[in-house]
Scaffold this motif. Structure first.
Motif, PDB file in Angstrom:
ATOM      1  N   LEU A   1      -2.481  -7.703 -10.597  1.00 16.63           N
ATOM      2  CA  LEU A   1      -3.391  -8.731 -10.091  1.00 16.63           C
ATOM      3  C   LEU A   1      -4.657  -8.126  -9.496  1.00 16.63           C
ATOM      4  N   ASP A   2      -5.711  -8.933  -9.449  1.00 13.49           N
ATOM      5  CA  ASP A   2      -6.986  -8.550  -8.855  1.00 13.49           C
ATOM      6  C   ASP A   2      -6.794  -8.417  -7.346  1.00 13.49           C
ATOM      7  N   LYS A   3      -6.862  -7.182  -6.842  1.00 14.15           N
ATOM      8  CA  LYS A   3      -6.632  -6.915  -5.420  1.00 14.15           C
ATOM      9  C   LYS A   3      -7.812  -7.325  -4.545  1.00 14.15           C
ATOM     10  N   SER A   4      -8.992  -7.429  -5.123  1.00 10.22           N
ATOM     11  CA  SER A   4     -10.192  -7.703  -4.325  1.00 10.22           C
ATOM     12  C   SER A   4     -10.175  -9.098  -3.702  1.00 10.22           C
ATOM     13  N   LYS A   5      -9.359  -9.985  -4.218  1.00 10.95           N
ATOM     14  CA  LYS A   5      -9.317 -11.348  -3.694  1.00 10.95           C
ATOM     15  C   LYS A   5      -8.115 -11.588  -2.775  1.00 10.95           C
ATOM     16  N   ILE A   6      -7.462 -10.503  -2.366  1.00  7.27           N
ATOM     17  CA  ILE A   6      -6.310 -10.602  -1.476  1.00  7.27           C
ATOM     18  C   ILE A   6      -6.705 -10.023  -0.122  1.00  7.27           C
TER      19      ILE A   6
ATOM     20  N   ASP B   1      -6.897  -8.156   3.373  1.00  5.10           N
ATOM     21  CA  ASP B   1      -6.462  -6.813   3.757  1.00  5.10           C
ATOM     22  C   ASP B   1      -5.146  -6.811   4.518  1.00  5.10           C
ATOM     23  N   VAL B   2      -4.888  -7.834   5.305  1.00  6.66           N
ATOM     24  CA  VAL B   2      -3.659  -7.876   6.101  1.00  6.66           C
ATOM     25  C   VAL B   2      -2.415  -7.831   5.200  1.00  6.66           C
ATOM     26  N   CYS B   3      -2.523  -8.343   3.999  1.00  7.11           N
ATOM     27  CA  CYS B   3      -1.389  -8.318   3.058  1.00  7.11           C
ATOM     28  C   CYS B   3      -1.023  -6.896   2.665  1.00  7.11           C
ATOM     29  N   PHE B   4      -2.015  -6.034   2.559  1.00  9.13           N
ATOM     30  CA  PHE B   4      -1.758  -4.645   2.182  1.00  9.13           C
ATOM     31  C   PHE B   4      -1.345  -3.819   3.392  1.00  9.13           C
ATOM     32  N   ASP B   5      -1.963  -4.101   4.538  1.00 11.15           N
ATOM     33  CA  ASP B   5      -1.710  -3.324   5.749  1.00 11.15           C
ATOM     34  C   ASP B   5      -0.343  -3.612   6.351  1.00 11.15           C
ATOM     35  N   ASN B   6       0.146  -4.843   6.218  1.00  7.08           N
ATOM     36  CA  ASN B   6       1.423  -5.222   6.794  1.00  7.08           C
ATOM     37  C   ASN B   6       2.193  -6.079   5.787  1.00  7.08           C
ATOM     38  N   PRO B   7       2.712  -5.446   4.707  1.00  4.32           N
ATOM     39  CA  PRO B   7       3.352  -6.223   3.643  1.00  4.32           C
ATOM     40  C   PRO B   7       4.652  -6.908   4.053  1.00  4.32           C
ATOM     41  N   VAL B   8       5.213  -6.520   5.219  1.00  2.00           N
ATOM     42  CA  VAL B   8       6.453  -7.149   5.662  1.00  2.00           C
ATOM     43  C   VAL B   8       6.198  -8.615   6.014  1.00  2.00           C
ATOM     44  N   GLU B   9       5.042  -8.862   6.623  1.00  5.77           N
ATOM     45  CA  GLU B   9       4.692 -10.247   6.951  1.00  5.77           C
ATOM     46  C   GLU B   9       4.339 -10.978   5.662  1.00  5.77           C
ATOM     47  N   LYS B  10       4.716 -12.223   5.623  1.00  4.71           N
ATOM     48  CA  LYS B  10       4.402 -13.023   4.445  1.00  4.71           C
ATOM     49  C   LYS B  10       2.922 -13.401   4.503  1.00  4.71           C
ATOM     50  N   CYS B  11       2.163 -12.913   3.576  1.00  6.48           N
ATOM     51  CA  CYS B  11       0.736 -13.223   3.576  1.00  6.48           C
ATOM     52  C   CYS B  11       0.468 -14.402   2.643  1.00  6.48           C
TER      53      CYS B  11
ATOM     54  N   ASP C   1       0.859  -1.184   0.000  1.00  9.93           N
ATOM     55  CA  ASP C   1       0.000   0.000   0.000  1.00  9.93           C
ATOM     56  C   ASP C   1       0.893   1.230   0.000  1.00  9.93           C
ATOM     57  N   GLU C   2       1.299   1.647  -1.176  1.00 13.74           N
ATOM     58  CA  GLU C   2       2.127   2.838  -1.349  1.00 13.74           C
ATOM     59  C   GLU C   2       1.472   3.668  -2.438  1.00 13.74           C
ATOM     60  N   ASP C   3       0.952   4.821  -2.075  1.00 18.00           N
ATOM     61  CA  ASP C   3       0.158   5.629  -3.015  1.00 18.00           C
ATOM     62  C   ASP C   3      -1.013   4.820  -3.556  1.00 18.00           C
ATOM     63  N   GLY C   4      -1.613   4.006  -2.719  1.00 15.20           N
ATOM     64  CA  GLY C   4      -2.723   3.140  -3.116  1.00 15.20           C
ATOM     65  C   GLY C   4      -2.293   1.691  -3.125  1.00 15.20           C
ATOM     66  N   ARG C   5      -3.242   0.829  -2.899  1.00 11.96           N
ATOM     67  CA  ARG C   5      -2.944  -0.603  -2.838  1.00 11.96           C
ATOM     68  C   ARG C   5      -2.529  -1.138  -4.199  1.00 11.96           C
ATOM     69  N   PHE C   6      -1.594  -2.084  -4.160  1.00 10.82           N
ATOM     70  CA  PHE C   6      -1.156  -2.716  -5.405  1.00 10.82           C
ATOM     71  C   PHE C   6      -0.870  -4.191  -5.153  1.00 10.82           C
ATOM     72  N   ALA C   7      -1.016  -4.961  -6.206  1.00 17.22           N
ATOM     73  CA  ALA C   7      -0.665  -6.382  -6.209  1.00 17.22           C
ATOM     74  C   ALA C   7      -0.141  -6.675  -7.604  1.00 17.22           C
ATOM     75  N   ARG C   8       1.131  -7.075  -7.670  1.00 16.43           N
ATOM     76  CA  ARG C   8       1.781  -7.292  -8.967  1.00 16.43           C
ATOM     77  C   ARG C   8       2.643  -8.538  -8.906  1.00 16.43           C
ATOM     78  N   PHE C   9       2.871  -9.082 -10.089  1.00 15.16           N
ATOM     79  CA  PHE C   9       3.834 -10.175 -10.219  1.00 15.16           C
ATOM     80  C   PHE C   9       4.879  -9.702 -11.216  1.00 15.16           C
ATOM     81  N   VAL C  10       6.148  -9.733 -10.799  1.00 14.05           N
ATOM     82  CA  VAL C  10       7.253  -9.300 -11.656  1.00 14.05           C
ATOM     83  C   VAL C  10       8.151 -10.491 -11.934  1.00 14.05           C
TER      84      VAL C  10
END
Length: 192
Positions: free
Chosen positions: A156-161, A163-173, A138-147
């Motif tokens: 990626l479709d963020k709606s199926k991820i 919330d904890v993954c965006f709120d605390n990206p350091v933890e492996k979700c 969550d940097e300038d808005g939520r994002f989910a990408r595969f590089v």
């Protein structure tokens, strides 16, 4: 004498024909058997559109286009929407110098050289690119990408991820690898 005549005939036959040598590598192929459009992930090209091309070059392709302004990461950018063959809409974002910084599409007709495109699951991404990385935050808005180390990023479709993954990206979700799918193919000027 016969050797020289043979060599001359051989060389002239190799040089004959109507071969077109492009000024830039032929990077994108339209696979007419499947009806798909293939992105060259190394060069960042799709049916004549490529990252780094000028606005003039983009317009010279004569694809139908419309212009607008989009806000990305707090800044306004010129966006040119083009339609490839009337089938594939792509959005081209211009850099300050008027060149294409990136382009993207949500069309299921577009995929990369490994067959990955809109609708592919995270599991399929990981199988195609074992060294690829899933980025969620969550940097300038939520994002989910595969590089995957190329110019192509799979949004990626963020709606199926969760919330904890965006709120605390350091933890492996944990992400549902079958449920989360590619919603957009993004081609960038730089490798990610």
């Amino acid at each position: 004498m016969n050797k020289y005549l043979f060599l001359l005939l051989f060389l002239t036959s190799c040089g004959s024909g109507d071969r077109k040598i492009p000024s830039q590598p032929a990077a994108v192929r339209n696979d007419s058997n499947v009806g798909a459009y293939v992105v060259d992930s190394a060069m960042g090209r799709l049916n004549g559109v490529y990252v780094g091309m000028s606005e003039f070059e983009l317009s010279s392709l004569r694809y139908p286009e419309s212009r607008g302004v989009v806000r990305l990461e707090g800044d306004d950018y010129v966006a040119i929407d083009v339609s490839i063959d009337g089938k594939v809409p792509i959005e081209c974002i211009l850099a300050g110098d008027g060149s294409v910084e990136r382009f993207s599409t949500a069309s299921s007709l577009v995929h990369d050289e490994r067959g990955i495109g809109v609708g592919a699951t995270v599991r399929e991404l990981k199988m195609a690119y074992p060294a690829g990385r899933l980025l969620v935050g969550d940097e300038d808005g939520r994002f989910a990408r595969f590089v995957n180390g190329s110019k192509v990023v799979f949004s990626l479709d963020k709606s199926k991820i969760d919330d904890v993954c965006f709120d605390n990206p350091v933890e492996k979700c944990k992400v549902d690898e079958q449920g989360v799918k590619v919603e957009r193919v993004v081609v960038n000027r730089h490798v990610y």
